[in-house]
Every structure is written in C-alpha cells, then in structure tokens.
Design a protein around this motif. Structure first.
Motif, PDB file in Angstrom:
ATOM      1  N   PRO A  40      36.446  40.694  53.549  1.00 46.83           N
ATOM      2  CA  PRO A  40      36.772  39.575  52.648  1.00 46.83           C
ATOM      3  C   PRO A  40      35.680  38.504  52.587  1.00 46.83           C
ATOM      4  CG  PRO A  40      38.185  39.576  54.610  1.00 46.83           C
ATOM      5  CD  PRO A  40      37.430  40.854  54.637  1.00 46.83           C
ATOM      6  N   VAL A  41      34.976  38.253  53.683  1.00 45.14           N
ATOM      7  CA  VAL A  41      33.938  37.195  53.658  1.00 45.14           C
ATOM      8  C   VAL A  41      32.796  37.647  52.748  1.00 45.14           C
ATOM      9  CG1 VAL A  41      32.271  35.901  55.039  1.00 45.14           C
ATOM     10  CG2 VAL A  41      34.561  36.347  55.951  1.00 45.14           C
ATOM     11  N   VAL A  47      30.199  31.084  37.293  1.00 47.14           N
ATOM     12  CA  VAL A  47      30.606  30.106  38.314  1.00 47.14           C
ATOM     13  C   VAL A  47      29.625  28.939  38.215  1.00 47.14           C
ATOM     14  CG1 VAL A  47      30.760  29.682  40.823  1.00 47.14           C
ATOM     15  CG2 VAL A  47      31.591  31.852  39.875  1.00 47.14           C
ATOM     16  N   LYS A  92      31.554  25.038  52.133  1.00 50.02           N
ATOM     17  CA  LYS A  92      33.002  25.277  52.290  1.00 50.02           C
ATOM     18  C   LYS A  92      33.455  24.983  53.709  1.00 50.02           C
ATOM     19  CE  LYS A  92      32.755  29.128  49.124  1.00 50.02           C
ATOM     20  NZ  LYS A  92      32.907  28.261  47.973  1.00 50.02           N
ATOM     21  N   GLU A 117      33.042  41.594  60.448  1.00 50.97           N
ATOM     22  CA  GLU A 117      32.230  42.138  59.350  1.00 50.97           C
ATOM     23  C   GLU A 117      30.753  42.027  59.717  1.00 50.97           C
ATOM     24  OE1 GLU A 117      32.880  40.446  55.390  1.00 50.97           O
ATOM     25  OE2 GLU A 117      34.836  39.718  56.045  1.00 50.97           O
ATOM     26  N   ALA A 149      32.895  39.918  50.432  1.00 52.01           N
ATOM     27  CA  ALA A 149      33.375  40.079  49.044  1.00 52.01           C
ATOM     28  C   ALA A 149      33.426  38.738  48.330  1.00 52.01           C
ATOM     29  CB  ALA A 149      34.747  40.738  49.041  1.00 52.01           C
ATOM     30  N   SER A 150      33.923  37.702  49.002  1.00 50.34           N
ATOM     31  CA  SER A 150      34.033  36.414  48.295  1.00 50.34           C
ATOM     32  C   SER A 150      32.645  35.796  48.095  1.00 50.34           C
ATOM     33  CB  SER A 150      35.029  35.482  48.986  1.00 50.34           C
ATOM     34  OG  SER A 150      34.367  34.609  49.837  1.00 50.34           O
ATOM     35  N   LEU A 151      31.734  35.990  49.058  1.00 48.77           N
ATOM     36  CA  LEU A 151      30.362  35.477  48.869  1.00 48.77           C
ATOM     37  C   LEU A 151      29.665  36.224  47.732  1.00 48.77           C
ATOM     38  CD1 LEU A 151      29.345  35.086  52.609  1.00 48.77           C
ATOM     39  CD2 LEU A 151      29.521  33.214  50.942  1.00 48.77           C
ATOM     40  N   TYR A 152      29.911  37.519  47.640  1.00 46.25           N
ATOM     41  CA  TYR A 152      29.297  38.318  46.568  1.00 46.25           C
ATOM     42  C   TYR A 152      29.767  37.793  45.211  1.00 46.25           C
ATOM     43  CZ  TYR A 152      28.025  42.269  43.632  1.00 46.25           C
ATOM     44  OH  TYR A 152      27.489  43.045  42.627  1.00 46.25           O
ATOM     45  N   GLU A 153      31.083  37.575  45.092  1.00 47.34           N
ATOM     46  CA  GLU A 153      31.636  37.094  43.810  1.00 47.34           C
ATOM     47  C   GLU A 153      31.046  35.733  43.455  1.00 47.34           C
ATOM     48  OE1 GLU A 153      33.381  38.662  41.552  1.00 47.34           O
ATOM     49  OE2 GLU A 153      33.259  40.401  42.861  1.00 47.34           O
ATOM     50  N   GLU A 154      30.951  34.856  44.455  1.00 44.88           N
ATOM     51  CA  GLU A 154      30.471  33.504  44.160  1.00 44.88           C
ATOM     52  C   GLU A 154      28.978  33.509  43.803  1.00 44.88           C
ATOM     53  OE1 GLU A 154      31.542  30.487  46.943  1.00 44.88           O
ATOM     54  OE2 GLU A 154      30.873  28.930  45.532  1.00 44.88           O
ATOM     55  N   LYS A 186      32.580  26.344  56.377  1.00 42.96           N
ATOM     56  CA  LYS A 186      32.775  27.545  57.206  1.00 42.96           C
ATOM     57  C   LYS A 186      31.839  27.435  58.407  1.00 42.96           C
ATOM     58  CE  LYS A 186      35.382  29.945  54.291  1.00 42.96           C
ATOM     59  NZ  LYS A 186      36.811  30.010  54.482  1.00 42.96           N
TER      60      LYS A 186
END
Ligand code: COI
Length: 355
Positions: A328-329, A345, A271, A296, A331-336, A273
C-alpha cells in the motif's frame, strides 16, 4: 531564451512513431537531438538541434580513453489540456554539474541545459506518448571530446540530449521485481565516483547484473565496501517500509542521490510519515523479514518510477516481501507521483516545468 541562440535543422525523413504497446524502454529514439560544444577558447557555443544521427568523434577523444562521460535521466509528460511538462529539470542539471566537478569536466550552464532540452522537446513534442504509464525519457549526456593521449581533463566537451518514448523500465511493469543481493562485486567505494552519474559506474555494474539476470533476477542490490550496509539497486534507490519507519540509505558519498528518491522523501515528509535517511544493515532487513516487521521494499528512479521489490535473495538465503506484491505505501506513492507528473494531482511542490 539563452543569450546563445539555438539553430534548428529539421529532418527531411521523419520516422514512423512506434505504438505505445511496443515501446518497452529505450528502444526508439525521436527525430532530433540537441548538441552544444565547449572549448576553453570559445566557452559553450554552437547550440544546435539537428536530425538524430551518429556523432562524429575523433578516435583520440578523452571519453574513449579516460571515460570522461556523465549522463542524466529525466522525463517529459503530456497533459490532457495539450500542454507538456518536464519533471524537475533543475535537479538533473545540478546533479550533472556536481558530477562534472568530480570528473574534472565542464558542465553546460543551467540555461544551456534547460533551454536546449525545452527547445528539443518542442520540435519532437508529437513523440510524447499520452498512454498511461508512458512518457518521453530524456537522456542528457556530457562527454570529453578533445583528442589527446596524456592523462588529464579534456579542454573540449560535447553536451548532447536524445529522447526516447518509453513505457515501464522493467518487463514486470508495476509488478514486483526480484533483486539479487550482490556479495562479490562492488559498485562504489568511499572517495570514488559512486555519488555521480558517471557512465563508468554503469560499466562496472554490468557483470553482476548479467549474472543476476541469468538467474531470473531483474537487478542487483549493491552493498558497501564491507558488504554489510545496503547502498542502492543498479537502476534505482531503495526504500524499506518497516513497521514503525520508512527508511532509505543515507547519501554518504557512494550512493547516487536520485531525483525520484528526493521526491518520495518530500512527499512522505509532507504527510508527516516517519521517513528516515540512515545507514541500513542488510542483517537488519533480514531480521525484520524474519520477525514480520518488514512490510514492503520498493525502488525509486526516473526510469523505474516506483518499483516494488517482491523478493531479495543471495547465495544461501531468500526473503519474500509482501507476498511478492506491491504494498500500500508504494502503491499510494506511485499514484501520487505519477498523478503530479501527468497533471491529475496538484503540483504543490512546483516540480513541473511547463514547456
Ligand atoms: C534513470 O532512471 O534515469 C537511469 O538513468 C537508470 C538507468 C536507465 C540507467
């Protein structure tokens, strides 16, 4: 299939499977296990799936005296279409092979490791929990089994794999954990075993972890031999989200190169980052917390998945991170990551191995 056939003996007494809400981590084991034996004369032989039961071990076995023991942590997931997958089994095999080289042990060949685990999971596939946040944890283990007393590498090994249906590693679930910065005890020194998943590394960590727990901290953050640079948390690698970069300590020989660590670096890079592997001074983290540029902290591991760190503390200081909450970083990595693992995914990195 392996050229070496795997015999299967099924249990006559299947266990009652625990409900998802009682799983915790590593409390229950499935009905079967996989074993393979090694001797210099026969090479790897006697590949077998048997009922889960105690292993006969000679009291002179080298694992009991000189600690020739290595293990891995992997997971299997069930998908909505009824299929099941392993997550990056080749990574774990390669890490066991590297650790075996360092401990003068003989690692199982890749096909014995992967096919054995695959066949075992086929036999116990009903044990893979499908509830959110749950999975089947896999514990491949290699021990020196030859009986002798002179100090030298064993010439006989046992490789076995056991399975445990699990939920979150930490009681906090995906809530932030509090971590104690360990300034007295040391996990690893240059030239030592720190980069391997040797059982000895965990034996050496217990005293510090116990003290941390007594003070309500979930784990310890290990520092380098000069107690200046950050290495890893007892059960996970660690990432720092600073204002302009996401940093994780570089692998300098004293840190375990985690599969989840590697996956997270890959996801972040994909991404664009700004993720960097470099040495991280504890003072840098404390300064960033003081001037507001530390956003974080989170840990990564097979068992821990992605666990936010809400507080870091030592004898005479304490910092709170992101108000003690998942940021947020993370959380989004966990979801992905969990989305890829659970099949919701797309697996663009070819990490899933269909069983
Ligand atoms: C893992 O994350 O798989 C580990 O091995 C950490 C801990 C449970 C020992």
């Amino acid at each position: 299939m392996t050229a070496n056939p795997i015999s299967i003996q099924k249990t006559k007494n299947p266990k009652n499977r625990p409900s998802a809400d009682s799983l915790g981590f590593g409390r229950y084991f499935t009905d079967h296990m996989f074993l393979a034996s090694y001797s210099t004369q026969k090479g790897w032989h006697n590949l077998r799936i048997t009922p889960y039961e105690p292993i006969p071990l000679d009291p002179g076995a080298s694992v009991l005296h000189y600690g020739q023991a290595l293990f891995e942590g992997m997971k299997a997931f069930s998908h909505q279409d009824g299929s099941c997958v392993l997550f990056r089994p080749e990574f774990n095999w390669a890490r066991m092979a590297e650790g075996a080289e360092r401990l003068c042990m003989i690692a199982p060949p890749k096909e014995v490791f992967i096919e054995g685990i695959k066949e075992l999971i086929k036999v116990d596939r009903d044990w893979i929990p499908s509830e959110k946040g749950c999975s089947l944890y896999i514990r491949p283990t290699l021990i020196g089994s030859e009986s002798f007393l002179g100090v030298r590498p064993a010439e006989e090994y046992l490789f076995f794999t056991i399975l445990s249906p699990v939920a979150s590693y930490y009681g906090e679930g995906t809530k932030a954990v509090k971590i104690w910065v360990e300034e007295e005890y040391l996990r690893a020194a240059p030239g030592g075993l720190g980069a391997t998943k040797a059982a000895a590394n965990y034996a050496g960590s217990l005293k510090a972890a116990l003290q941390a727990k007594k003070n309500s901290y979930s784990q310890v953050l290990w520092l380098d031999v000069n107690r200046q640079y950050i290495e890893e948390v007892g059960t996970m690698n660690v990432f720092f989200v600073f204002e302009n970069e996401i940093v994780t300590p570089s692998l300098e020989g004293t840190i375990l190169g985690g599969g989840t660590r590697n996956s997270i670096i890959t996801l972040l890079k994909s991404k664009n980052k700004p993720v960097v592997e470099r040495r991280v001074k504890l003072q840098e983290v404390r300064d960033a917390a003081a001037n507001g540029t530390l956003k974080e902290i989170f840990g990564t591991g097979t068992a821990a998945v992605i666990s936010p760190v809400g507080e870091l503390a030592a004898k005479d200081w304490k910092i709170s991170v992101n108000n003690g909450e998942m940021g947020p970083v993370a959380a989004s990595l966990y979801e992905e990551l969990t989305g890829i693992q659970n099949g919701t995914v797309k697996d663009t990195f070819n990490w899933l191995y269909k069983i």
